[in-house]
Enzyme design. Sequence first.
Site, mmCIF file in Angstrom:
data_model
loop_
_atom_site.group_PDB
_atom_site.id
_atom_site.type_symbol
_atom_site.label_atom_id
_atom_site.label_comp_id
_atom_site.label_asym_id
_atom_site.label_seq_id
_atom_site.Cartn_x
_atom_site.Cartn_y
_atom_site.Cartn_z
ATOM 1 C CB SER A 32 6.062 2.411 2.374
ATOM 2 O OG SER A 32 5.813 0.890 2.907
ATOM 3 C CG ASP A 37 -3.465 -0.145 -3.467
ATOM 4 O OD1 ASP A 37 -4.559 -0.531 -2.998
ATOM 5 O OD2 ASP A 37 -2.452 -0.212 -2.990
ATOM 6 C CG ASP A 75 -0.383 5.190 -5.596
ATOM 7 O OD1 ASP A 75 -0.885 4.855 -4.647
ATOM 8 O OD2 ASP A 75 0.200 4.377 -6.335
HETATM 9 N N1 LIG Z 1 12.766 5.014 -6.073
HETATM 10 C C1 LIG Z 1 12.176 4.297 -4.933
HETATM 11 N N2 LIG Z 1 11.973 4.963 -3.865
HETATM 12 C C2 LIG Z 1 11.424 4.332 -2.794
HETATM 13 N N3 LIG Z 1 11.122 2.802 -2.915
HETATM 14 C C3 LIG Z 1 11.316 2.493 -3.909
HETATM 15 C C4 LIG Z 1 11.995 3.138 -5.122
HETATM 16 N N4 LIG Z 1 12.048 2.033 -6.002
HETATM 17 C C5 LIG Z 1 11.903 0.877 -5.413
HETATM 18 N N5 LIG Z 1 11.263 1.035 -4.291
HETATM 19 C C6 LIG Z 1 10.699 0.133 -3.344
HETATM 20 O O1 LIG Z 1 9.458 0.007 -3.363
HETATM 21 C C7 LIG Z 1 8.735 -0.762 -2.237
HETATM 22 C C8 LIG Z 1 7.491 0.194 -1.890
HETATM 23 O O2 LIG Z 1 6.716 0.130 -2.987
HETATM 24 P P1 LIG Z 1 5.523 0.997 -3.276
HETATM 25 O O3 LIG Z 1 4.703 0.403 -4.342
HETATM 26 O O4 LIG Z 1 5.811 2.448 -3.191
HETATM 27 O O5 LIG Z 1 4.446 0.628 -1.882
HETATM 28 P P2 LIG Z 1 3.327 1.508 -1.241
HETATM 29 O O6 LIG Z 1 2.450 1.660 -2.272
HETATM 30 O O7 LIG Z 1 2.690 0.358 -0.274
HETATM 31 O O8 LIG Z 1 3.666 2.668 -0.454
HETATM 32 C C9 LIG Z 1 9.786 -0.517 -1.022
HETATM 33 O O9 LIG Z 1 10.163 -2.062 -0.903
HETATM 34 C C10 LIG Z 1 11.091 0.193 -1.700
HETATM 35 O O10 LIG Z 1 12.326 -0.294 -1.367
HETATM 36 C C1 LIG Z 2 -3.649 -4.675 0.214
HETATM 37 C C2 LIG Z 2 -3.093 -3.338 0.383
HETATM 38 C C3 LIG Z 2 -2.532 -3.127 2.054
HETATM 39 C C4 LIG Z 2 -1.814 -3.010 -0.393
HETATM 40 O O1 LIG Z 2 -1.276 -1.734 -0.017
HETATM 41 P P1 LIG Z 2 0.278 -1.389 -0.513
HETATM 42 O O2 LIG Z 2 0.866 -2.213 -0.449
HETATM 43 O O3 LIG Z 2 -0.142 -0.741 -2.234
HETATM 44 O O4 LIG Z 2 0.428 0.036 0.202
HETATM 45 C C5 LIG Z 2 -4.169 -2.101 0.041
HETATM 46 O O5 LIG Z 2 -4.770 -2.544 -0.981
HETATM 47 C C6 LIG Z 2 -5.372 -2.160 1.065
HETATM 48 O O6 LIG Z 2 -5.140 -1.598 2.446
HETATM 49 N N1 LIG Z 2 -6.434 -2.968 1.196
HETATM 50 C C7 LIG Z 2 -7.416 -3.282 1.877
HETATM 51 C C8 LIG Z 2 -7.857 -4.599 1.895
HETATM 52 C C9 LIG Z 2 -8.391 -5.664 0.625
HETATM 53 O O7 LIG Z 2 -8.097 -4.923 -0.420
HETATM 54 O O8 LIG Z 2 -8.933 -6.232 0.858
HETATM 55 K K LIG Z 3 0.783 0.276 -4.492
#
Ligand SMILES: Nc1ncnc2c1ncn2[C@@H]1O[C@H](COP(=O)(O)OP(=O)(O)O)[C@@H](O)[C@H]1O
Ligand SMILES: CC(C)(COP(=O)(O)O)[C@@H](O)C(=O)NCCC(=O)O
Ligand SMILES: [K+]
Length: 249
Positions: free
Chosen positions: A10, A102, A6
């Site tokens: 970040s 996602d 996934d």
């Molecule tokens: N074990 C972990 N490792 C990394 N980030 C984590 C963890 N647990 C919680 N977080 C937090 O989760 C957030 C990122 O969430 P995530 O769902 O991975 O984001 P994305 O899907 O946008 O990459 C960050 O704010 C981070 O601090």
């Molecule tokens: C809204 C999001 C930025 C969330 O991403 P995430 O925080 O899970 O990294 C992602 O689903 C995205 O880029 N969506 C496209 C724009 C939309 O859903 O309208």
């Molecule tokens: K996500």
Amino acid sequence: MILELDCGNSFIKWRVLESSEASACAEGIAGSDASLIDSLVALPDLLLTRCRLVSVRALEETDKLVAALVDAFGVTVSCAGPEREMAGVRNGYEDFERLGLDRWLAMLGAFKLASGACLVLDFGTAATADFISSDGEHLGGFICPGMPLMRNQLRTHTRKIRYGDAAAERALERLSPGRTTVEAVERGCTLMLRGFVLTQLELARSYWGDDFTVFLTGGDAELVSDAAPQAQLVPDLIFVGLAMACPLS
Ligand SMILES: Nc1ncnc2c1ncn2[C@@H]1O[C@H](COP(=O)(O)OP(=O)(O)O)[C@@H](O)[C@H]1O
Ligand SMILES: CC(C)(COP(=O)(O)O)[C@@H](O)C(=O)NCCC(=O)O
Ligand SMILES: [K+]
């Protein structure tokens, strides 16, 4: 063995399954393609046969990761793509291809688990809410900055907000009014996200009364779980949807 990924904005969340029906035999979170591959290579007895992934990253970035996986493990990779309708859920976007994948997969997973109306709340880089009615109609959703974006905006656009990760973690042991900058910011942003949760719950109640299931997912889901005691915390909700969107048979 199956590799599931996934790829969020970040982090890359990954897990390895023995087979499609099995639970994860290894899992982790990687900050880059290279560190993902390093973590996988370090696993003993890894024999990947298939890989499925979902990405909200740019196409070129995702393609680069797929190429690196093919190169490192010789696996076939299938990527979840946008759909107008799947597993009884109808994508509610005017342009269905623009809905974050996602969000789409989390919705598929949620509707399967709930078999009824649901509210899906994801706290990652962004915070998102999606509403799915009992007949599978996606009513749409909301996107706002998640914890990482809120705190980074404050750090970037002010002169005097600076602190480290350890202090940030300590600050969240309580949510009383902050007496230091780090406490004030970390608790303030957390309360913003909890306010977001409460507003979404109110809207869901206005549609469905008490007849809906709330799902919390994403890396920061635990930060807000107190605001929704009735919610199911499902960290792997996107993987539930990924298995539905990319069946490996
Ligand atoms: N074990 C972990 N490792 C990394 N980030 C984590 C963890 N647990 C919680 N977080 C937090 O989760 C957030 C990122 O969430 P995530 O769902 O991975 O984001 P994305 O899907 O946008 O990459 C960050 O704010 C981070 O601090
Ligand atoms: C809204 C999001 C930025 C969330 O991403 P995430 O925080 O899970 O990294 C992602 O689903 C995205 O880029 N969506 C496209 C724009 C939309 O859903 O309208
Ligand atoms: K996500």
